[in-house]
Each structure stands twice: as C-alpha cells, then as structure tokens.
Design an enzyme around this catalytic site. Sequence first.
Site, PDB file in Angstrom:
ATOM      1  N   SER A 270       0.804  -1.227   0.000  1.00 56.91           N
ATOM      2  CA  SER A 270       0.000   0.000   0.000  1.00 56.91           C
ATOM      3  C   SER A 270       0.834   1.273   0.000  1.00 56.91           C
ATOM      4  O   SER A 270       0.265   2.361  -0.170  1.00 56.91           O
ATOM      5  CB  SER A 270      -0.947   0.001   1.206  1.00 56.91           C
ATOM      6  OG  SER A 270      -1.911  -1.028   1.081  1.00 56.91           O
TER       7      SER A 270
ATOM      8  N   ASP B 218     -18.663   1.098  -1.119  1.00 55.11           N
ATOM      9  CA  ASP B 218     -18.022  -0.141  -0.650  1.00 55.11           C
ATOM     10  C   ASP B 218     -18.819  -0.711   0.518  1.00 55.11           C
ATOM     11  O   ASP B 218     -18.435  -0.574   1.681  1.00 55.11           O
ATOM     12  CB  ASP B 218     -16.578   0.156  -0.231  1.00 55.11           C
ATOM     13  CG  ASP B 218     -15.900  -1.046   0.395  1.00 55.11           C
ATOM     14  OD1 ASP B 218     -16.302  -2.190   0.098  1.00 55.11           O
ATOM     15  OD2 ASP B 218     -14.965  -0.842   1.209  1.00 55.11           O
TER      16      ASP B 218
ATOM     17  N   ASP C 193     -10.946  -6.310   0.724  1.00 55.06           N
ATOM     18  CA  ASP C 193     -10.165  -5.259   1.364  1.00 55.06           C
ATOM     19  C   ASP C 193      -9.174  -5.896   2.336  1.00 55.06           C
ATOM     20  O   ASP C 193      -9.330  -7.053   2.750  1.00 55.06           O
ATOM     21  CB  ASP C 193     -11.094  -4.300   2.108  1.00 55.06           C
ATOM     22  CG  ASP C 193     -10.509  -2.901   2.222  1.00 55.06           C
ATOM     23  OD1 ASP C 193      -9.321  -2.724   1.869  1.00 55.06           O
ATOM     24  OD2 ASP C 193     -11.236  -1.987   2.651  1.00 55.06           O
TER      25      ASP C 193
END
Length: 632
Positions: free
Chosen positions: A328, A352, A368
């Site tokens: 990330s 989401d 996720d």
Amino acid sequence: MKVDRSLLFLPKELVETLQNRSMLIVAVGVLLVFGLGLRLFQLQILDHERYENRSRENRSVTQPLEPARGLIFDRNGEVLALNRQIQSLSVIGEDVDDVDALLERLREIIEFSSAEETEFRLRLDRVVRPGDSVILKRHLSDDELAIFAVNRYQYPDILVTTETLRDYPMGHLMSHVVGSVRQITIEDLRRLDEDRYGATKYVGRRGIEKFYEDVLHGQVGNRTVEVNVHGRVMKELDREPPQRGVTMTLHIDSQLQRVADEALGDRRGAVVAIDPETGGILALVSKPTYNPNDFVMGMSDEAFASLSNRRDTPLFNRATQGTYSPGSTFKPVIGLAALSLGVTDWEYEIDDPRGEFRLPNSSRVYRDWNWNPRTGGQQQVDLYRAIYRSSNIYFYDMSTKIEVDELAEFASQFGYGQNTAIDVTDPDPGLVPTSEWKRQTRNERWYPGDNINLFIGQGDMVATPLQLATVATLFANRGKWVRPRLLMSSAVPIEMDESIGDTPERVQGPTEEDWELMIDALRAVVHRGHQGYLQNGIAWAEIGMDIPYEMAGKSGTAQVVEIPQGEEYDETLLDEYQRKHALFIAFTPVQNPTIAVSVVVENGGGGSKVAGPVARAVLDAHMRQRVELARD
C-alpha cells in the site's frame, strides 16, 4: 758473469735453444702483464663510471610502496574507516620449502595457535606475485618483539614488518554502508593497473570502499634499496613516498544509523533515511549484518561458506538490493497517476458496502485488507479516505480505468524500475511491469487480474528500500527530484554523475493542489484519530497517538505467497520466510521536511504495527537532534 756450470756439459746447440725459449717465455709474460695492465687501466680509469653504474644496478632494486587508503568519516566527524599499523612476522613466500619445519623452528621462541598456522598455510597458497611476503603472525606484543630481536640471528629468513591494516571502528553497524576491503587476488591483478597496484595487498570489495576504490586507493610510491646476494635489503638508497588516498565525509549520521539498527533489533529488514534537500543518505541499515574487519584479516573457505550460506544472508544488502512488493505504500503514487490522467478527482467516491470487489463478468472476489463479513466495507470512499484508511476497493476500481502501461510510465518518474542513486554499489533496479515486459518474459498478455494486484502494490512489481525512501523524498519535496547520494564532501573534489536514472527534474502531471491534498492525506494516516473512532488513520493507534511533531506516512503490507481463492490467510500455518513483509514510508516535518524514511521488516506482519514504530524511532531521534542543534 757467473756461468751455470751445468750447462758446460751440454751441447752448444741445446744451450742456445734453451736460452731462446727462455727469452720467448719472458717476452710472452711481459706482453701478458702489459695487456693485463691495459685492461685494468680501461676498467678502472676509462670505463670506471660505466661499470660502477652497472654494479650499482646489480645490487640495487626498486620496490613499489603501498599507499595508505583514504579515511572515511560520517557527517559528524565520526571515523568509519581508518588505517592502523601493527607489527607482524612474515616470510617471502617463495623462500618457504618446508612449512612444518619453519613453524617448528619458530615455536621455540614464539607461540602459534592452530588458527594462526592454518591462516599462514592459506595465505601461502594464495601468493599472487613473486617476492610477496606472507604473514606468519600478526599483532606481535612487545614481549614477542623483544624475544625475536634477541634471537634474530637464528632466523635470517624471517622478517619483522610493519603492516597497515584497514580498520572499521563501528564494525557491524556500518558494514553495508562503508563495505570492506579484501586481500587482492590474481583476478584483481589482471584487471587492475599493475603500476598502481604493484604493492597493494587490499582492494575495495563492497560499499563505499568498492565504489570509490579509484580515489580511496591513493598513489603508489617507490624506494630504491641495496640488497645482498640473497636478495635481502641492506639499506635504502632513495625514496619517493606514496600518497594517501582521498579522505571523504559521508552524509551518513552514525547516531541515526544506530537508532535505526536498534529499532530493527534482531529482525531481518532494512531502513533508509534521506535528507530531502540534498539527497544525502542519512541512514542505510540492512539486517542481519557482518563484521567487515573479518574480511581484512582474511577468512578461511569454511568461515566464508558458513557466512555466505546462512539462510538469513547477512552479506546481502537488503537496503539496496532487496526487492519487495511495495504494498500500500504504492497507493499515493497510483492516486496521483489517476488524478493526472483525469480518471478521478478528489470528490469522486465509490460505494463499498461489503469490502469486496469483482471484475465485470468474473466470479473472483478481491477483498479489502481488513475484510470482515460482520463489519462489511468502508461505505463511501473518496481518494482522501482511500489513502488514510488504505482502501483496497478504491484502487481495485482505479485498476479498471488505467492501463498498466500508463501507470508504469507515470510511476517511473518516481524512480521505480531504475537506479537513481549516484554512488551506491550494485543497486537493484526493481521492476515496474508492463504489458510488453510480460509478453517478453512469459509470452502472455496482461490480464485485468494483473492490474488488480498491481494497483495495491502486489504482483510482479518490486522495489528496494532505497527506492521506497526515494519515493518518500519526492513526496516530501512535492515532486522535485534529488538523487540519493552517500558522499557529502572530500579532501579532493570528486566529480559525481548527476544524470543517473531517466527522471525529470520534477514529477510531471499532478497540480500543486494535488500534491498538498495527497500530503494531507498522508498526514492523516498518522494523525487522524479518536479513541474508539472507526475512521482513524491506519497508523494513528500504532505511532500517532502521542507524536509531538507532524509526520506524513503510509504503511504497506505485502504478501509473500499467494493464498488460493476462498482460503483464509493464517500466518501460523506458514513458514517464517513465507509470512507478510511490513513496510512504512514517512517524512517530517510535513512543511519544510528535513528527513524521509523507508522501513521494510521481512516477514514481519502488518506495516503500521511492525514497520511504523521503527520509522517513528528514527524520526524521533532526528527531531531530537534538531531541537538540540537549535539550543546550541
């Protein structure tokens, strides 16, 4: 005249013959003496100077003198590499006929350990030049020197020599920065200038010692000596002293280096810190490490094999050669790419509800990072929140809007996939995959699923900790490029290649507002938070709750092995070396930054939880230094 009466009884003819022969012999003798005199006159008077010079040449020898290597200091004047002299016993390698007999004789006055005997035999086998001396025993004590001096007449073939050794006072701490020297080999002599390295025993092997070998080595000197028939030096006739190599100062801060080393502890990984203004590398830590002094003294094949074959590879410089999926930490770059390409803006939101994503016409589920069937997804997510909460779902959505080659072109501006450091030895360029790269290496086309992995910093993309620190530096500078470097200054100017890497003067595409909003999102990663609040910055609880200064940062967690669809990721079932890597990049202060840092903890787990505190420890130490300097 007295007549020899014995001749009176000889015939007259015989007497005359004898007299003629005697006169001839005398004449020949006179001629020989005269000729000898003429020859002596020629040698002693006429050709005296010519033969005197030839005689002098026969008994004099010119020997090269090894120069001392240049010293290396850190930015605060702490010594990183120096030269020290020791007294040693040595012998000319080609003069040794019987090793056992030689050692047996010496044991009568000098004690030898089994290790010293083994090392001597090893050095003897590695003699590379005729006339080279081979060390028998190093570091002679005063008592040993005195004992040998008294018994010197018994050992005409043994020499007491003053040996100059490279010494690294900080040992393990600076091994991957400064590197080390090694004993010169036949292969080295084949590629090096024979005139410059005629007397050299050591050559730069790693790190700065290798990169700046040409200037650290110095200029060789010469001395003319008189030798006896056995080749032993009797006296020195002339000397041209060698010139020491260039002394240099590095940007490295040994205090910061020590903090980073201690923060990593016994874990495998790397820390790199850079000054955003100059590009100076303030810290470069790779763990585990090794003692560079071991290479100076020489290692047995068994000792080197033991070190090089370890599973945790201490000789491997993870900071510059270790390649890791950025995870990330890549998301801020993707965010700026999406803004620059016009596929998103700061107001665009995705929905989401479940923390899950599917490509069109695909049943494959991408979740996720914190997916939980009970809590669901992050609901409405814009780019700002996608950064500080590290939403995978948002970037999965971006992967359907940007082609891989567009992203690769944009990301290359940050130094991914190339070497941009000016004086780092053998850095790995990493990889930013493209469709052409995949076609050439795997003979496959680029699939949408490949984009999914790439857009969360996984898949084929890899970067080194040095590259990650460079990215953090670019964010600190709002896109302005400075190339990382170790050399800060030198006694003699050294020309540096500022054109390393195919990068612009600054990153093209993002607006000034984009930079500031992205940096504010990175600040929120650390500082946005309230006790019990579900929308905290992803690193707030780990390092941001009590931080006394403003930091901008981004965590990353990179999987090492792929988990099949539908299976739960359970690290307890994995080998240690298959567990996730923990990453963190950061800079501080947010305005007018003075340091940028990257941290990788191999197989460490979560980026915020594991790598974040390491980054915070380094930034804390740096900020304390600034406060102390302000007081002074």
